[in-house]
Design a protein around this motif. Structure first.
Motif, PDB file in Angstrom:
ATOM      1  N   TRP A 171      43.522 -29.348  26.983  1.00  0.00           N
ATOM      2  CA  TRP A 171      43.209 -29.308  28.481  1.00  0.00           C
ATOM      3  C   TRP A 171      44.293 -28.964  29.105  1.00  0.00           C
ATOM      4  CZ3 TRP A 171      44.387 -32.859  32.679  1.00  0.00           C
ATOM      5  CH2 TRP A 171      43.651 -32.607  33.661  1.00  0.00           C
ATOM      6  N   ARG A 172      45.525 -29.662  28.859  1.00  0.00           N
ATOM      7  CA  ARG A 172      46.752 -29.488  29.632  1.00  0.00           C
ATOM      8  C   ARG A 172      47.411 -28.172  29.186  1.00  0.00           C
ATOM      9  NH1 ARG A 172      48.779 -35.303  28.376  1.00  0.00           N
ATOM     10  NH2 ARG A 172      47.593 -36.565  30.002  1.00  0.00           N
ATOM     11  N   GLY A 173      46.774 -27.456  28.037  1.00  0.00           N
ATOM     12  CA  GLY A 173      47.652 -26.233  27.553  1.00  0.00           C
ATOM     13  C   GLY A 173      48.776 -26.423  26.663  1.00  0.00           C
ATOM     14  N   LEU A 174      48.874 -27.610  26.236  1.00  0.00           N
ATOM     15  CA  LEU A 174      49.885 -27.965  25.267  1.00  0.00           C
ATOM     16  C   LEU A 174      49.581 -27.514  23.939  1.00  0.00           C
ATOM     17  CD1 LEU A 174      50.661 -31.624  26.451  1.00  0.00           C
ATOM     18  CD2 LEU A 174      52.136 -29.515  26.856  1.00  0.00           C
ATOM     19  N   PRO A 175      50.724 -27.118  23.161  1.00  0.00           N
ATOM     20  CA  PRO A 175      50.394 -26.687  21.694  1.00  0.00           C
ATOM     21  C   PRO A 175      49.884 -27.902  20.924  1.00  0.00           C
ATOM     22  CG  PRO A 175      52.799 -26.753  22.202  1.00  0.00           C
ATOM     23  CD  PRO A 175      52.019 -26.984  23.265  1.00  0.00           C
ATOM     24  N   GLY A 176      48.793 -27.755  20.199  1.00  0.00           N
ATOM     25  CA  GLY A 176      48.344 -28.730  19.436  1.00  0.00           C
ATOM     26  C   GLY A 176      49.043 -29.266  18.137  1.00  0.00           C
ATOM     27  N   LEU A 177      49.120 -30.177  17.650  1.00  0.00           N
ATOM     28  CA  LEU A 177      49.727 -30.499  16.418  1.00  0.00           C
ATOM     29  C   LEU A 177      48.999 -29.741  15.261  1.00  0.00           C
ATOM     30  CD1 LEU A 177      49.426 -34.074  17.038  1.00  0.00           C
ATOM     31  CD2 LEU A 177      51.524 -32.992  17.416  1.00  0.00           C
ATOM     32  N   PRO A 178      49.799 -29.391  14.504  1.00  0.00           N
ATOM     33  CA  PRO A 178      49.386 -28.662  13.255  1.00  0.00           C
ATOM     34  C   PRO A 178      48.438 -29.829  12.426  1.00  0.00           C
ATOM     35  CG  PRO A 178      51.747 -29.084  12.996  1.00  0.00           C
ATOM     36  CD  PRO A 178      51.114 -29.630  14.374  1.00  0.00           C
ATOM     37  N   GLU A 179      47.424 -29.149  11.960  1.00  0.00           N
ATOM     38  CA  GLU A 179      46.432 -30.025  11.161  1.00  0.00           C
ATOM     39  C   GLU A 179      47.207 -30.036   9.854  1.00  0.00           C
ATOM     40  OE1 GLU A 179      42.252 -29.073  10.996  1.00  0.00           O
ATOM     41  OE2 GLU A 179      42.257 -28.264  13.083  1.00  0.00           O
ATOM     42  N   LYS A 180      46.912 -31.365   9.266  1.00  0.00           N
ATOM     43  CA  LYS A 180      47.575 -31.551   7.757  1.00  0.00           C
ATOM     44  C   LYS A 180      46.513 -31.129   6.885  1.00  0.00           C
ATOM     45  CE  LYS A 180      49.351 -35.882   9.175  1.00  0.00           C
ATOM     46  NZ  LYS A 180      49.453 -37.576   9.036  1.00  0.00           N
ATOM     47  N   PRO A 181      47.172 -30.232   5.737  1.00  0.00           N
ATOM     48  CA  PRO A 181      46.486 -29.797   4.843  1.00  0.00           C
ATOM     49  C   PRO A 181      45.879 -30.719   4.194  1.00  0.00           C
ATOM     50  CG  PRO A 181      48.640 -29.590   4.256  1.00  0.00           C
ATOM     51  CD  PRO A 181      48.593 -30.093   5.822  1.00  0.00           C
ATOM     52  N   ASP A 182      44.467 -30.279   3.321  1.00  0.00           N
ATOM     53  CA  ASP A 182      43.805 -31.218   2.493  1.00  0.00           C
ATOM     54  C   ASP A 182      44.551 -31.497   1.585  1.00  0.00           C
ATOM     55  OD1 ASP A 182      41.815 -32.750   1.466  1.00  0.00           O
ATOM     56  OD2 ASP A 182      40.503 -31.202   0.765  1.00  0.00           O
ATOM     57  N   ARG A 183      44.818 -32.627   0.928  1.00  0.00           N
ATOM     58  CA  ARG A 183      45.774 -33.074  -0.170  1.00  0.00           C
ATOM     59  C   ARG A 183      44.921 -33.483  -1.241  1.00  0.00           C
ATOM     60  NH1 ARG A 183      50.102 -37.309   1.563  1.00  0.00           N
ATOM     61  NH2 ARG A 183      50.644 -36.656  -0.404  1.00  0.00           N
ATOM     62  N   CYS A 184      43.630 -33.118  -1.001  1.00  0.00           N
ATOM     63  CA  CYS A 184      42.905 -33.646  -2.509  1.00  0.00           C
ATOM     64  C   CYS A 184      42.860 -32.719  -3.345  1.00  0.00           C
ATOM     65  CB  CYS A 184      41.298 -33.795  -1.991  1.00  0.00           C
ATOM     66  SG  CYS A 184      40.858 -35.258  -0.984  1.00  0.00           S
ATOM     67  N   ILE A 185      43.396 -33.037  -4.733  1.00  0.00           N
ATOM     68  CA  ILE A 185      43.189 -32.175  -5.796  1.00  0.00           C
ATOM     69  C   ILE A 185      42.432 -32.782  -6.786  1.00  0.00           C
ATOM     70  CG2 ILE A 185      45.639 -31.150  -5.256  1.00  0.00           C
ATOM     71  CD1 ILE A 185      46.781 -32.889  -7.309  1.00  0.00           C
ATOM     72  N   SER A 186      42.153 -32.138  -7.947  1.00  0.00           N
ATOM     73  CA  SER A 186      41.263 -32.529  -8.943  1.00  0.00           C
ATOM     74  C   SER A 186      42.042 -33.631  -9.673  1.00  0.00           C
ATOM     75  CB  SER A 186      40.544 -31.366  -9.751  1.00  0.00           C
ATOM     76  OG  SER A 186      41.482 -30.479 -10.623  1.00  0.00           O
ATOM     77  N   VAL A 187      41.377 -34.308 -10.501  1.00  0.00           N
ATOM     78  CA  VAL A 187      42.063 -34.866 -11.644  1.00  0.00           C
ATOM     79  C   VAL A 187      42.734 -34.367 -12.735  1.00  0.00           C
ATOM     80  CG1 VAL A 187      41.743 -36.829 -13.142  1.00  0.00           C
ATOM     81  CG2 VAL A 187      40.530 -37.042 -11.222  1.00  0.00           C
ATOM     82  N   GLN A 188      42.149 -33.321 -12.988  1.00  0.00           N
ATOM     83  CA  GLN A 188      42.725 -32.309 -14.205  1.00  0.00           C
ATOM     84  C   GLN A 188      44.031 -31.692 -13.583  1.00  0.00           C
ATOM     85  OE1 GLN A 188      40.207 -29.082 -15.067  1.00  0.00           O
ATOM     86  NE2 GLN A 188      41.438 -28.163 -16.873  1.00  0.00           N
ATOM     87  N   ASP A 189      44.183 -31.211 -12.396  1.00  0.00           N
ATOM     88  CA  ASP A 189      45.206 -30.718 -11.781  1.00  0.00           C
ATOM     89  C   ASP A 189      46.343 -31.845 -11.742  1.00  0.00           C
ATOM     90  OD1 ASP A 189      44.174 -28.401 -11.771  1.00  0.00           O
ATOM     91  OD2 ASP A 189      43.500 -28.245  -9.760  1.00  0.00           O
ATOM     92  N   ALA A 190      46.001 -32.743 -11.512  1.00  0.00           N
ATOM     93  CA  ALA A 190      46.900 -33.954 -11.137  1.00  0.00           C
ATOM     94  C   ALA A 190      47.474 -34.447 -12.349  1.00  0.00           C
ATOM     95  CB  ALA A 190      46.111 -35.157 -10.643  1.00  0.00           C
ATOM     96  N   LEU A 191      46.723 -34.478 -13.457  1.00  0.00           N
ATOM     97  CA  LEU A 191      47.259 -34.861 -15.043  1.00  0.00           C
ATOM     98  C   LEU A 191      48.057 -33.729 -15.576  1.00  0.00           C
ATOM     99  CD1 LEU A 191      44.038 -36.533 -16.503  1.00  0.00           C
ATOM    100  CD2 LEU A 191      46.184 -37.626 -15.727  1.00  0.00           C
TER     101      LEU A 191
END
Length: 118
Positions: free
Chosen positions: A14-34
């Motif tokens: 509403w104020r016209g301020l730049p928004g905070l960047p959205e955090k990327p989804d940090r979810c990964i599969s168990v296989q990738d994590a392992l």
């Protein structure tokens, strides 16, 4: 989203301020994590060793598997314990190139580089 966060975004918009960047989804599969975690813990080599030891009977056949058993895989060298000297001689002189080829085809040339019979 929490109510406080929604309120902050609406006011900023509403104020016209730049928004905070959205955090990327940090979810990964168990296989990738392992896949990332196992080498850091030094367990990927142990996992490869267990796969090779489990496949011994399939690679060499029932007779040779009944008279021999792989005991360890370290630095690409598979150590195989053999019950009888005559079987050891036969494995070392006759079957070693064929067994090594099958293991390399199945697990890669970096996993199994050589076989030693004892």
């Amino acid at each position: 989203m929490r109510a406080e966060e929604i309120r902050r975004r609406v006011l900023a918009e509403w104020r016209g301020l730049p928004g905070l960047p959205e955090k990327p989804d940090r979810c990964i599969s168990v296989q990738d994590a392992l896949k990332k975690l196992l080498p850091k813990l030094g367990l990927s080599a142990r996992l490869n060793e267990q796969e090779v030891l489990s496949a011994w009977r399939e690679v060499v056949g029932d007779f040779l598997a009944d008279n021999s058993q792989p005991s360890s895989l370290k630095d690409g060298i598979l150590i195989v314990q053999v019950l009888q000297p005559s079987v050891r001689y036969e494995l070392d002189r006759t079957w070693k190139p064929e067994i090594l080829r099958k293991l390399k085809d199945r697990f890669g040339a970096r996993t199994v580089k050589d076989i030693r019979f004892r």
